[in-house]
Design an enzyme around this catalytic site. Structure first.
Site, PDB file in Angstrom:
ATOM      1  N   ASP A 127       0.521  11.592  -2.560  1.00  0.00           N
ATOM      2  CA  ASP A 127       0.086  10.211  -2.444  1.00  0.00           C
ATOM      3  C   ASP A 127      -0.135   9.886  -0.973  1.00  0.00           C
ATOM      4  O   ASP A 127       0.719  10.189  -0.130  1.00  0.00           O
ATOM      5  CB  ASP A 127       1.127   9.263  -3.050  1.00  0.00           C
ATOM      6  CG  ASP A 127       0.516   7.928  -3.442  1.00  0.00           C
ATOM      7  OD1 ASP A 127      -0.722   7.850  -3.577  1.00  0.00           O
ATOM      8  OD2 ASP A 127       1.274   6.959  -3.617  1.00  0.00           O
ATOM      9  N   HIS A 134      -2.570  -2.525   3.616  1.00  0.00           N
ATOM     10  CA  HIS A 134      -1.326  -2.210   2.902  1.00  0.00           C
ATOM     11  C   HIS A 134      -0.254  -1.705   3.864  1.00  0.00           C
ATOM     12  O   HIS A 134       0.890  -2.174   3.849  1.00  0.00           O
ATOM     13  CB  HIS A 134      -1.595  -1.166   1.811  1.00  0.00           C
ATOM     14  CG  HIS A 134      -0.344  -0.641   1.164  1.00  0.00           C
ATOM     15  ND1 HIS A 134       0.471  -1.425   0.381  1.00  0.00           N
ATOM     16  CD2 HIS A 134       0.249   0.586   1.203  1.00  0.00           C
ATOM     17  CE1 HIS A 134       1.503  -0.710  -0.050  1.00  0.00           C
ATOM     18  NE2 HIS A 134       1.394   0.516   0.441  1.00  0.00           N
ATOM     19  N   GLU A 200       1.514  -0.215  -7.799  1.00  0.00           N
ATOM     20  CA  GLU A 200       0.601   0.033  -6.683  1.00  0.00           C
ATOM     21  C   GLU A 200      -0.747   0.405  -7.287  1.00  0.00           C
ATOM     22  O   GLU A 200      -0.858   1.396  -8.016  1.00  0.00           O
ATOM     23  CB  GLU A 200       1.117   1.154  -5.773  1.00  0.00           C
ATOM     24  CG  GLU A 200       2.390   0.763  -5.026  1.00  0.00           C
ATOM     25  CD  GLU A 200       2.711   1.653  -3.827  1.00  0.00           C
ATOM     26  OE1 GLU A 200       2.300   2.834  -3.819  1.00  0.00           O
ATOM     27  OE2 GLU A 200       3.367   1.148  -2.889  1.00  0.00           O
ATOM     28  N   GLU A 202      -4.153   2.053  -7.149  1.00  0.00           N
ATOM     29  CA  GLU A 202      -4.738   3.138  -6.359  1.00  0.00           C
ATOM     30  C   GLU A 202      -5.869   3.793  -7.138  1.00  0.00           C
ATOM     31  O   GLU A 202      -5.993   3.630  -8.342  1.00  0.00           O
ATOM     32  CB  GLU A 202      -3.672   4.212  -6.067  1.00  0.00           C
ATOM     33  CG  GLU A 202      -2.392   3.702  -5.440  1.00  0.00           C
ATOM     34  CD  GLU A 202      -1.485   4.812  -4.928  1.00  0.00           C
ATOM     35  OE1 GLU A 202      -1.966   5.966  -4.833  1.00  0.00           O
ATOM     36  OE2 GLU A 202      -0.318   4.515  -4.624  1.00  0.00           O
ATOM     37  N   ASP A 234       0.924   3.615  -9.186  1.00  0.00           N
ATOM     38  CA  ASP A 234       2.099   4.289  -8.624  1.00  0.00           C
ATOM     39  C   ASP A 234       3.278   3.329  -8.702  1.00  0.00           C
ATOM     40  O   ASP A 234       3.649   2.677  -7.720  1.00  0.00           O
ATOM     41  CB  ASP A 234       1.778   4.677  -7.178  1.00  0.00           C
ATOM     42  CG  ASP A 234       2.919   5.420  -6.520  1.00  0.00           C
ATOM     43  OD1 ASP A 234       3.637   6.136  -7.222  1.00  0.00           O
ATOM     44  OD2 ASP A 234       3.074   5.272  -5.295  1.00  0.00           O
ATOM     45  N   ARG A 238      11.164  -0.970  -5.417  1.00  0.00           N
ATOM     46  CA  ARG A 238      11.246  -1.252  -3.978  1.00  0.00           C
ATOM     47  C   ARG A 238      12.668  -1.242  -3.444  1.00  0.00           C
ATOM     48  O   ARG A 238      12.884  -0.885  -2.267  1.00  0.00           O
ATOM     49  CB  ARG A 238      10.600  -2.615  -3.678  1.00  0.00           C
ATOM     50  CG  ARG A 238       9.155  -2.722  -4.063  1.00  0.00           C
ATOM     51  CD  ARG A 238       8.295  -1.685  -3.352  1.00  0.00           C
ATOM     52  NE  ARG A 238       6.893  -1.832  -3.733  1.00  0.00           N
ATOM     53  CZ  ARG A 238       5.950  -0.967  -3.370  1.00  0.00           C
ATOM     54  NH1 ARG A 238       6.247   0.100  -2.644  1.00  0.00           N
ATOM     55  NH2 ARG A 238       4.705  -1.161  -3.757  1.00  0.00           N
ATOM     56  N   GLN A 241      13.712   2.397  -3.208  1.00  0.00           N
ATOM     57  CA  GLN A 241      12.923   2.991  -2.120  1.00  0.00           C
ATOM     58  C   GLN A 241      13.449   2.586  -0.746  1.00  0.00           C
ATOM     59  O   GLN A 241      13.580   3.422   0.158  1.00  0.00           O
ATOM     60  CB  GLN A 241      11.462   2.556  -2.297  1.00  0.00           C
ATOM     61  CG  GLN A 241      10.505   3.083  -1.250  1.00  0.00           C
ATOM     62  CD  GLN A 241       9.085   2.505  -1.428  1.00  0.00           C
ATOM     63  OE1 GLN A 241       8.800   1.804  -2.406  1.00  0.00           O
ATOM     64  NE2 GLN A 241       8.213   2.794  -0.484  1.00  0.00           N
ATOM     65  N   LYS A 254       9.943   6.245  -6.563  1.00  0.00           N
ATOM     66  CA  LYS A 254       8.570   6.502  -7.034  1.00  0.00           C
ATOM     67  C   LYS A 254       8.512   7.532  -8.158  1.00  0.00           C
ATOM     68  O   LYS A 254       7.507   7.597  -8.870  1.00  0.00           O
ATOM     69  CB  LYS A 254       7.745   7.079  -5.860  1.00  0.00           C
ATOM     70  CG  LYS A 254       7.687   6.197  -4.626  1.00  0.00           C
ATOM     71  CD  LYS A 254       6.580   5.179  -4.744  1.00  0.00           C
ATOM     72  CE  LYS A 254       6.263   4.573  -3.378  1.00  0.00           C
ATOM     73  NZ  LYS A 254       5.057   3.716  -3.459  1.00  0.00           N
ATOM     74  N   THR A 258       4.226   7.684 -12.824  1.00  0.00           N
ATOM     75  CA  THR A 258       2.943   7.383 -12.187  1.00  0.00           C
ATOM     76  C   THR A 258       1.906   7.425 -13.300  1.00  0.00           C
ATOM     77  O   THR A 258       1.764   8.459 -13.958  1.00  0.00           O
ATOM     78  CB  THR A 258       2.605   8.441 -11.116  1.00  0.00           C
ATOM     79  OG1 THR A 258       3.673   8.518 -10.169  1.00  0.00           O
ATOM     80  CG2 THR A 258       1.306   8.085 -10.398  1.00  0.00           C
ATOM     81  N   GLU A 359       3.397  -7.008  -1.722  1.00  0.00           N
ATOM     82  CA  GLU A 359       2.539  -7.742  -0.789  1.00  0.00           C
ATOM     83  C   GLU A 359       2.105  -9.098  -1.357  1.00  0.00           C
ATOM     84  O   GLU A 359       2.054 -10.093  -0.630  1.00  0.00           O
ATOM     85  CB  GLU A 359       1.297  -6.907  -0.471  1.00  0.00           C
ATOM     86  CG  GLU A 359       1.606  -5.607   0.253  1.00  0.00           C
ATOM     87  CD  GLU A 359       0.436  -4.645   0.173  1.00  0.00           C
ATOM     88  OE1 GLU A 359      -0.446  -4.729   1.037  1.00  0.00           O
ATOM     89  OE2 GLU A 359       0.393  -3.835  -0.784  1.00  0.00           O
TER      90      GLU A 359
END
Lengths: 416, 416
Positions: A127, A134, A200, A202, A234, A238, A241, A254, A258, A359
């Protein structure tokens, strides 16, 4: 170009799209094989390839009837760019020239009669972190005392390896992960279900044409090894992480899931979507990252429980997929058929184009309000996240990239 | 226990070892299959299993003659712990009871007549960071302004995913990787061959008995999923790593090659080597990391061009393999047959027990002097690194873990 099928001109899976996937039908659930989507049908690719072979329509190349009668795209990926191009041209011919209609039509299966499966056996999953917006947002949230972008960020496309074994196809439920977290005021870490479960948005790039260890793929050669594109979510915990990722990077935050879309859109279907990168002048990139490093004008839409919460624009990504692949191999790392690499979260300059809840809600401090009146900092059990995407095609057509969706299931308690 | 073979009592591959590997012979180089090492011979495992099957020696279990007639251990790994135990007991019986000698002897091939291959198809590869001395040394070298150990280090076994596709078998040459590096005084990064090419002496744990996504493996259950152990050299380009690894962890600095030994020592052969962990009292670990978390008393020796440069002791590792596996799966990440996880560099409290040149030479500032009078901060082209290991076995015997060796080849220049 028009097909003899009854597909509306603005259909996202028209004749200019022709993505590949893996499917089965209810009468033969074990027989997973390659299919090509056209409109609201799936073409049984190995069946029509067998007809073409028996009719002498195909030359001395690999027998696609055999290659496509397999439960993943990996055998097809192994054939490399020339075979991919020939296959696409042949599929286009049999779906546009009316002379093939009688032979092909029996092998079109309505979409609602197939089950789709993970389209590739994922070899290695990497990834990247290619959106400047971002990376800058995450830097401000996770590392408020440092510069928003790490010093290396504009010199190389930062990436890391993820867990290939937990890449799942759209529609797969996601069990809320548990793990350690520690707030800045907590004296010690606690264990429990993640309370900051995130997404996420992507794109994922599917790799074929394996290479030898010790060799490199240049930016210009990368298109020979990027077969196509999926939408990729993904999923990220948080809190897990944040506690684990220094110094060796994200791991359990993570690795639990996925999700990818079922249909792999060939890079050949995205020719009209190629765009210039937004800029790499300051600083200039090193020579091995230079070349035909096009971006892709793919429009993504993220929905939470049916309400659109973001519209990320892939065209704004700082690093291109060809640069990512050149970087990934510049140290001599080999490629395998079925390698998958993600773009990293696609976030733009506006709040409404941010590709993660981290975000969008600024780490939960500015919750979203959903149409039902509820609010979300992060995901709740039962929430469904759906990402769709499209790109411009020839003559104003739209190339649909399908969707990736998943619903959050409650955490599994530790056994006593 | 003694075998009817002529194997000296102190041979590291005696009857108490019986490691598995994959081999071929010159007359059938494509026929890669599972072998079991005994003394200086390789037992053609599928051939003797076929005899056993035809003689009715084996019950209703899986047909090992088929499972072992495959080019990796993965099919055997899939059978799980009960089958592994039965297979080992059966192999022990036919190699100790003289009644089987006539049938088995024709299937013993001298070691110098076989070629060994990578024993597993590596699914996901994870590398941990389980030595306190290593983590502390690296912290002091890479992050001199911070505490030597990161705040999370004693709460969880830190790990990250590496590149499965570049795991290679012992004897494979390693091409010096190129990449970006940037010294603290350099105004911008430069590209070129790594000038700080290093080793990491580790053990690698081979996983079998796949699990479902969303489930966990506890510390006590881990032995049912750890099939065996290899010696692992996690080649590392320290200059590339130092520039790239913040914030998402090591990537190109590690992904160019990881070497493993050819023989997978079953965990069952290491029962006498189980030891207590050196301590996890301060702080205590969370409940999900508690249980039968034994260490392994494995003695490693690292040679550079034939001269011993280090003797790392695996018994000193802070985290145990069972804890690593429990941590890896506590978020619901599934296991696949052929997953491989590394211990991280094995370093002890003394200079002579450090498992990397980074530590042995303190980032090149205290070079080693070799017997030929040359000195080394890091590896030069042509250097050969060999790691061997052994563990105590029953009745004073030694369990040999074989060796992992590799020679550095010059970097490949970028094409003009």
């Amino acid at each position: 170009m028009t097909t003899w099928l009854d597909v509306p001109a603005d259909h996202p899976f028209g004749i200019d799209t022709l993505p590949y996937g893996v499917f089965s039908t209810r009468d033969a659930p074990q027989r997973r094989r390659v299919g090509v989507r056209i409109g609201d049908h799936v073409l049984d690719a190995s069946a029509v390839a067998a007809i073409g072979r028996d009719a002498g329509m195909v030359g001395d190349g690999p027998d696609l009837a055999t290659v496509w009668e397999t439960p993943s795209l990996n055998s097809f990926l192994a054939l490399g760019r020339p075979a991919w191009t020939i296959a696409r041209e042949w599929l286009t011919e049999i779906l546009t020239d009316d002379v093939h209609r009688a032979g092909v039509e029996p092998h079109l299966i309505p979409l609602d009669r197939v089950t789709v499966h993970l389209p590739i056996d994922v070899a290695d999953y990497v990834d990247f972190y290619a959106s400047e917006h971002h990376a800058s947002n995450v830097g401000q949230i996770f590392r408020p005392d440092n510069a928003a972008l790490p010093p290396n960020w504009k010199h190389l496309p930062i990436g890391y390896h993820g867990r290939a074994g937990t890449v799942v196809v759209t529609g797969t439920d996601v069990v809320r992960p548990s793990g350690q977290r520690k707030g800045p005021q907590d004296p010690a870490p606690v264990f429990g279900p993640s309370i900051r479960l995130d997404i996420e948005a992507e794109l994922g790039y599917v790799v074929g044409g394996a290479t030898a260890i010790g060799s490199r793929v240049s930016v210009d050669e990368a298109v020979d090894h990027i077969f196509g594109v999926v939408i990729l979510n993904d999923w990220s915990a948080r809190d897990i992480q944040a506690w684990e990722y220094v110094p060796l990077g994200p791991f359990l935050g993570k690795s639990f899931a996925t999700s990818v879309s079922a249909w792999v859109t060939p890079l050949d279907a995205l020719r009209e979507a190629r765009v210039s990168l937004p800029g790499q002048a300051d600083p200039p990139v090193l020579p091995y990252l230079q070349g035909d490093a096009f971006g892709l004008d793919v429009h993504v839409e993220v929905s939470l429980n049916g309400a659109v919460v973001s519209r990320p624009e892939h065209a704004g990504m700082y690093w291109s997929p060809a640069q990512m692949l050149a970087h990934l191999t510049v140290n001599g790392a080999s490629l395998r058929d079925g390698d998958l690499f993600g773009s990293g979260t696609i976030s733009g300059p506006t709040v409404g184009s941010r590709g993660s809840l981290l975000e969008l809600t600024w780490n939960g401090t500015r919750p979203l309000t959903l149409p039902d009146g509820s609010s979300r900092g992060f995901l709740e059990d039962g929430d469904t996240v759906t990402m769709t995407a499209w790109a411009p095609g020839p003559g104003g057509s739209r190339i649909g990239l399908g969707e990736v969706t998943g619903t959050i299931r409650p955490a599994v308690p530790l056994e006593a």
